[in-house]
Design a protein around this motif. Structure first.
Motif, PDB file in Angstrom:
ATOM      1  N   GLY A  11       0.832  -1.193   0.000  1.00  0.00           N
ATOM      2  CA  GLY A  11       0.000   0.000   0.000  1.00  0.00           C
ATOM      3  C   GLY A  11       0.867   1.242   0.000  1.00  0.00           C
ATOM      4  O   GLY A  11       2.050   1.187   0.352  1.00  0.00           O
ATOM      5  N   VAL A  12       0.282   2.360  -0.404  1.00  0.00           N
ATOM      6  CA  VAL A  12       0.986   3.645  -0.430  1.00  0.00           C
ATOM      7  C   VAL A  12       0.219   4.638   0.425  1.00  0.00           C
ATOM      8  O   VAL A  12      -1.017   4.684   0.375  1.00  0.00           O
ATOM      9  CB  VAL A  12       1.107   4.188  -1.867  1.00  0.00           C
ATOM     10  N   CYS A  13       0.950   5.419   1.214  1.00  0.00           N
ATOM     11  CA  CYS A  13       0.317   6.512   1.940  1.00  0.00           C
ATOM     12  C   CYS A  13       1.215   7.736   1.858  1.00  0.00           C
ATOM     13  O   CYS A  13       2.445   7.629   1.948  1.00  0.00           O
ATOM     14  CB  CYS A  13       0.053   6.143   3.392  1.00  0.00           C
ATOM     15  N   ILE A  14       0.587   8.895   1.666  1.00  0.00           N
ATOM     16  CA  ILE A  14       1.288  10.184   1.552  1.00  0.00           C
ATOM     17  C   ILE A  14       0.939  11.029   2.766  1.00  0.00           C
ATOM     18  O   ILE A  14      -0.230  11.122   3.148  1.00  0.00           O
ATOM     19  CB  ILE A  14       0.866  10.924   0.273  1.00  0.00           C
ATOM     20  N   LEU A  15       1.943  11.652   3.355  1.00  0.00           N
ATOM     21  CA  LEU A  15       1.724  12.589   4.452  1.00  0.00           C
ATOM     22  C   LEU A  15       1.673  14.000   3.889  1.00  0.00           C
ATOM     23  O   LEU A  15       2.620  14.455   3.255  1.00  0.00           O
ATOM     24  CB  LEU A  15       2.854  12.473   5.479  1.00  0.00           C
ATOM     25  N   SER A  16       0.564  14.698   4.117  1.00  0.00           N
ATOM     26  CA  SER A  16       0.433  16.058   3.604  1.00  0.00           C
ATOM     27  C   SER A  16      -0.210  16.950   4.654  1.00  0.00           C
ATOM     28  O   SER A  16      -1.436  17.046   4.756  1.00  0.00           O
ATOM     29  CB  SER A  16      -0.399  16.075   2.321  1.00  0.00           C
ATOM     30  N   GLY A  79       0.923   7.372  11.881  1.00  0.00           N
ATOM     31  CA  GLY A  79      -0.440   7.371  11.378  1.00  0.00           C
ATOM     32  C   GLY A  79      -0.553   6.712  10.014  1.00  0.00           C
ATOM     33  O   GLY A  79      -1.492   5.942   9.766  1.00  0.00           O
ATOM     34  N   MET A  80       0.389   6.989   9.131  1.00  0.00           N
ATOM     35  CA  MET A  80       0.361   6.368   7.800  1.00  0.00           C
ATOM     36  C   MET A  80       0.453   4.856   7.906  1.00  0.00           C
ATOM     37  O   MET A  80      -0.247   4.125   7.198  1.00  0.00           O
ATOM     38  CB  MET A  80       1.500   6.916   6.939  1.00  0.00           C
ATOM     39  N   LEU A  84      -2.882   1.917   6.810  1.00  0.00           N
ATOM     40  CA  LEU A  84      -2.757   0.848   5.816  1.00  0.00           C
ATOM     41  C   LEU A  84      -2.948  -0.499   6.506  1.00  0.00           C
ATOM     42  O   LEU A  84      -2.711  -0.638   7.702  1.00  0.00           O
ATOM     43  CB  LEU A  84      -1.387   0.885   5.142  1.00  0.00           C
ATOM     44  N   SER A  85      -3.334  -1.506   5.737  1.00  0.00           N
ATOM     45  CA  SER A  85      -3.450  -2.857   6.277  1.00  0.00           C
ATOM     46  C   SER A  85      -2.634  -3.865   5.467  1.00  0.00           C
ATOM     47  O   SER A  85      -2.670  -5.059   5.749  1.00  0.00           O
ATOM     48  CB  SER A  85      -4.925  -3.288   6.316  1.00  0.00           C
ATOM     49  N   THR A  86      -1.901  -3.406   4.472  1.00  0.00           N
ATOM     50  CA  THR A  86      -1.083  -4.281   3.646  1.00  0.00           C
ATOM     51  C   THR A  86       0.189  -4.690   4.392  1.00  0.00           C
ATOM     52  O   THR A  86       0.595  -4.044   5.358  1.00  0.00           O
ATOM     53  CB  THR A  86      -0.690  -3.567   2.341  1.00  0.00           C
ATOM     54  N   LYS A  87       0.826  -5.748   3.928  1.00  0.00           N
ATOM     55  CA  LYS A  87       2.063  -6.224   4.559  1.00  0.00           C
ATOM     56  C   LYS A  87       3.155  -5.166   4.479  1.00  0.00           C
ATOM     57  O   LYS A  87       3.880  -4.916   5.444  1.00  0.00           O
ATOM     58  CB  LYS A  87       2.529  -7.517   3.897  1.00  0.00           C
TER      59      LYS A  87
END
Length: 277
Positions: A11-16, A79-80, A84-87
């Motif tokens: 998964g991808v998460c961006i902090l903004s 938090g990011m 997410l719940s991916t490995k």
């Protein structure tokens, strides 16, 4: 629509935190290059989020996660990882546009994924090696100890003298040579290995932790990195918050024996204006 390049466990998460013009610019490059559809999850964390940030996310069909309060950098990365719940997670900040196509992005991320699965690494970074705005200062500092291959004999002599006089600092800096030398693996083969795929694998002893554009096993990140950083007795703060890089620049990281993959790179650091921190 799912991309032919697809990771069901990444998964991808961006902090903004603010900096929405940078966020929009980055998301535009991800959309144009088919990056968003490559992953099982794609989210944006918006501390002190506003409607502007939410609408930008929706316009690119990515999920906004809004927090009313400012989380700081360390809190933002925690938090990011939690949303997410991916490995595996790829964690980005809002000013990192993509400079490679989907095929190349898939290749590099898949190389890292395989190295994670084999137990070869605990961290992979995808900041582009060709990114002067980000790397100039680091290269300038490192090249005083390890000059470029085309340096003059005098520069090489002085650098050799510095390494003799300050061996501990020379060891700390040698990992950064992967960003500007083609023979980095020959300078310190004990800690630097060049792979056939163009990536380097380095020991944590010679390369600082970096928050920029990295991939990691989420559980490892939360248990081994975030938990340590939260308890670290550091005093320096960014806007009153811990920033993770300060806390990880410690013997805990340096003496861990962990390894990092530095690939050829996907993202360049291009802030459009004030990003918020």
């Amino acid at each position: 629509m799912t991309s032919k390049y697809y990771f069901d466990d990444v998964g991808v998460c961006i902090l903004s935190w603010k900096g929405y013009d940078s966020l929009q610019n980055a998301l535009m490059t991800y959309q144009e290059r088919g990056f968003i559809s490559m992953f099982a999850q794609f989210k944006v964390l918006l501390p002190e989020g506003t409607n502007d940030g939410v609408e930008i996310c929706k316009s690119f069909n990515v999920e906004p996660i809004v927090f009313e309060q400012n989380l700081g950098i360390l809190g933002g990365f925690e938090g990011m990882a939690n949303v997410l719940s991916t490995k595996y997670g790829i964690f980005l900040e809002n000013d990192l546009p993509l400079y490679e196509n989907a095929g190349e992005a898939y290749r590099q991320i898949n190389d890292a994924r395989n190295a994670f699965e084999n137990g070869d690494i605990v961290h992979a970074t995808f900041k582009h090696r060709d990114n002067p705005n980000t790397l100039n200062e680091l290269i300038a500092k490192t090249s005083r100890y390890y000059p470029r291959e085309n340096a003059t004999n005098f520069e090489k002599f002085v650098a050799n003298l510095r390494r003799i006089l300050r061996p501990k600092k020379a060891l700390r800096l040698v990992g950064a040579t992967v960003y500007y030398r083609n023979d980095a693996q020959d300078l310190c083969p004990q800690y630097i290995k060049k792979c056939e795929n163009g990536a380097y694998i380095l020991g944590a002893k010679v390369l600082n932790w970096s928050n920029m554009a990295f991939m990691i096993n989420r559980e490892f990140f939360l248990e081994k990195i975030i938990n340590f950083a939260k308890e670290a007795k550091t005093k320096r703060r960014i806007n009153g918050f811990k920033n993770l890089e300060i806390e990880m620049n410690s013997p805990y990281w340096k003496n861990s024996g962990w390894k990092i993959m530095v690939h050829q790179g996907l993202f360049k650091h291009e802030r459009q204006s004030y990003r918020g921190y």
